[in-house]
Design a protein around this motif. Structure first.
Motif, PDB file in Angstrom:
ATOM      1  N   THR A  23       0.805  -1.217   0.000  1.00  0.00           N
ATOM      2  CA  THR A  23       0.000   0.000   0.000  1.00  0.00           C
ATOM      3  C   THR A  23       0.841   1.272   0.000  1.00  0.00           C
ATOM      4  OG1 THR A  23      -0.173  -0.024   2.416  1.00  0.00           O
ATOM      5  CG2 THR A  23      -1.931  -1.121   1.166  1.00  0.00           C
ATOM      6  N   ALA A  24       2.157   1.144   0.054  1.00  0.00           N
ATOM      7  CA  ALA A  24       3.021   2.329   0.061  1.00  0.00           C
ATOM      8  C   ALA A  24       2.935   3.042  -1.281  1.00  0.00           C
ATOM      9  CB  ALA A  24       4.459   1.925   0.348  1.00  0.00           C
ATOM     10  N   LYS A  25       3.015   4.356  -1.231  1.00  0.00           N
ATOM     11  CA  LYS A  25       2.973   5.145  -2.458  1.00  0.00           C
ATOM     12  C   LYS A  25       4.256   4.945  -3.243  1.00  0.00           C
ATOM     13  CE  LYS A  25      -0.032   8.673  -0.597  1.00  0.00           C
ATOM     14  NZ  LYS A  25      -0.204  10.078  -0.265  1.00  0.00           N
ATOM     15  N   LYS A  26       4.119   4.787  -4.525  1.00  0.00           N
ATOM     16  CA  LYS A  26       5.279   4.549  -5.393  1.00  0.00           C
ATOM     17  C   LYS A  26       6.237   5.743  -5.385  1.00  0.00           C
ATOM     18  CE  LYS A  26       3.555   0.662  -6.603  1.00  0.00           C
ATOM     19  NZ  LYS A  26       3.794  -0.390  -5.654  1.00  0.00           N
ATOM     20  N   GLU A  27       5.711   6.943  -5.238  1.00  0.00           N
ATOM     21  CA  GLU A  27       6.566   8.126  -5.196  1.00  0.00           C
ATOM     22  C   GLU A  27       7.472   8.090  -3.966  1.00  0.00           C
ATOM     23  OE1 GLU A  27       3.058   8.621  -5.290  1.00  0.00           O
ATOM     24  OE2 GLU A  27       3.063   8.575  -7.475  1.00  0.00           O
ATOM     25  N   HIS A  28       6.923   7.664  -2.855  1.00  0.00           N
ATOM     26  CA  HIS A  28       7.714   7.578  -1.623  1.00  0.00           C
ATOM     27  C   HIS A  28       8.815   6.532  -1.769  1.00  0.00           C
ATOM     28  CE1 HIS A  28       8.758   7.540   2.590  1.00  0.00           C
ATOM     29  NE2 HIS A  28       8.547   6.233   2.626  1.00  0.00           N
ATOM     30  N   ILE A  29       8.495   5.408  -2.356  1.00  0.00           N
ATOM     31  CA  ILE A  29       9.481   4.346  -2.555  1.00  0.00           C
ATOM     32  C   ILE A  29      10.596   4.833  -3.477  1.00  0.00           C
ATOM     33  CG2 ILE A  29       9.844   2.000  -3.414  1.00  0.00           C
ATOM     34  CD1 ILE A  29       8.214   2.123  -0.839  1.00  0.00           C
ATOM     35  N   GLU A  30      10.247   5.525  -4.532  1.00  0.00           N
ATOM     36  CA  GLU A  30      11.252   6.069  -5.456  1.00  0.00           C
ATOM     37  C   GLU A  30      12.149   7.074  -4.739  1.00  0.00           C
ATOM     38  OE1 GLU A  30      12.087   5.609  -8.720  1.00  0.00           O
ATOM     39  OE2 GLU A  30      10.785   3.852  -8.714  1.00  0.00           O
ATOM     40  N   GLU A  31      11.548   7.961  -3.955  1.00  0.00           N
ATOM     41  CA  GLU A  31      12.316   8.990  -3.247  1.00  0.00           C
ATOM     42  C   GLU A  31      13.283   8.352  -2.241  1.00  0.00           C
ATOM     43  OE1 GLU A  31      11.517  12.591  -0.078  1.00  0.00           O
ATOM     44  OE2 GLU A  31       9.861  11.910  -1.350  1.00  0.00           O
ATOM     45  N   VAL A  32      12.813   7.407  -1.484  1.00  0.00           N
ATOM     46  CA  VAL A  32      13.646   6.765  -0.478  1.00  0.00           C
ATOM     47  C   VAL A  32      14.738   5.921  -1.129  1.00  0.00           C
ATOM     48  CG1 VAL A  32      13.607   5.090   1.409  1.00  0.00           C
ATOM     49  CG2 VAL A  32      11.832   6.801   1.246  1.00  0.00           C
ATOM     50  N   SER A  33      14.448   5.320  -2.256  1.00  0.00           N
ATOM     51  CA  SER A  33      15.451   4.481  -2.911  1.00  0.00           C
ATOM     52  C   SER A  33      16.589   5.302  -3.506  1.00  0.00           C
ATOM     53  CB  SER A  33      14.807   3.622  -4.000  1.00  0.00           C
ATOM     54  OG  SER A  33      14.380   4.430  -5.073  1.00  0.00           O
ATOM     55  N   GLN A  34      16.368   6.589  -3.728  1.00  0.00           N
ATOM     56  CA  GLN A  34      17.405   7.450  -4.286  1.00  0.00           C
ATOM     57  C   GLN A  34      18.288   8.099  -3.226  1.00  0.00           C
ATOM     58  OE1 GLN A  34      18.172   7.755  -7.504  1.00  0.00           O
ATOM     59  NE2 GLN A  34      16.621   6.183  -7.849  1.00  0.00           N
ATOM     60  N   ILE A  35      17.957   7.968  -1.969  1.00  0.00           N
ATOM     61  CA  ILE A  35      18.728   8.605  -0.896  1.00  0.00           C
ATOM     62  C   ILE A  35      20.204   8.183  -0.906  1.00  0.00           C
ATOM     63  CG2 ILE A  35      19.011   8.760   1.613  1.00  0.00           C
ATOM     64  CD1 ILE A  35      15.981   8.882   1.835  1.00  0.00           C
ATOM     65  N   PRO A  36      20.549   6.903  -1.041  1.00  0.00           N
ATOM     66  CA  PRO A  36      21.974   6.546  -1.036  1.00  0.00           C
ATOM     67  C   PRO A  36      22.737   7.095  -2.235  1.00  0.00           C
ATOM     68  CG  PRO A  36      20.631   4.612  -0.635  1.00  0.00           C
ATOM     69  CD  PRO A  36      19.712   5.717  -1.019  1.00  0.00           C
ATOM     70  N   LEU A  37      22.047   7.403  -3.305  1.00  0.00           N
ATOM     71  CA  LEU A  37      22.700   7.889  -4.513  1.00  0.00           C
ATOM     72  C   LEU A  37      22.760   9.408  -4.593  1.00  0.00           C
ATOM     73  CD1 LEU A  37      20.975   5.429  -6.982  1.00  0.00           C
ATOM     74  CD2 LEU A  37      23.181   5.169  -5.857  1.00  0.00           C
ATOM     75  N   ASP A  38      22.069  10.083  -3.695  1.00  0.00           N
ATOM     76  CA  ASP A  38      21.987  11.536  -3.728  1.00  0.00           C
ATOM     77  C   ASP A  38      23.301  12.141  -3.240  1.00  0.00           C
ATOM     78  OD1 ASP A  38      21.114  14.116  -3.912  1.00  0.00           O
ATOM     79  OD2 ASP A  38      19.789  14.012  -2.170  1.00  0.00           O
ATOM     80  N   THR A  39      23.986  12.884  -4.113  1.00  0.00           N
ATOM     81  CA  THR A  39      25.255  13.514  -3.733  1.00  0.00           C
ATOM     82  C   THR A  39      25.066  14.924  -3.182  1.00  0.00           C
ATOM     83  OG1 THR A  39      25.574  14.304  -5.992  1.00  0.00           O
ATOM     84  CG2 THR A  39      26.576  12.186  -5.396  1.00  0.00           C
TER      85      THR A  39
END
Length: 63
Positions: A39-55
């Motif tokens: 039920t998690a929003k796909k936008e939230h999953i995308e945002e959180v998955s990019q955190i380790p790659l965010d410079t």
């Protein structure tokens, strides 16, 4: 030693409820986790998955 532990555990009244409580907690936790994942929003999953790659992360600790 194992015989002593088994005999000691059998002498405790009401001990048979603890494994059932543990199983219930385990089951409820994973059902809730399964429900959250689907039920998690796909936008939230995308945002959180990019955190380790965010410079450009402002919360980074200096090395």
């Amino acid at each position: 030693m194992l015989k002593f532990v088994k005999n000691h555990m059998e002498s405790i009244t009401g001990i048979e409820v603890y494994p059932m409580i543990s199983l219930l907690i385990f089951f409820i936790f994973f059902v809730a986790l399964f429900w959250w994942v689907f039920t998690a929003k796909k936008e939230h999953i995308e945002e959180v998955s990019q955190i380790p790659l965010d410079t450009n992360n402002e919360n980074e600790l200096p090395l």
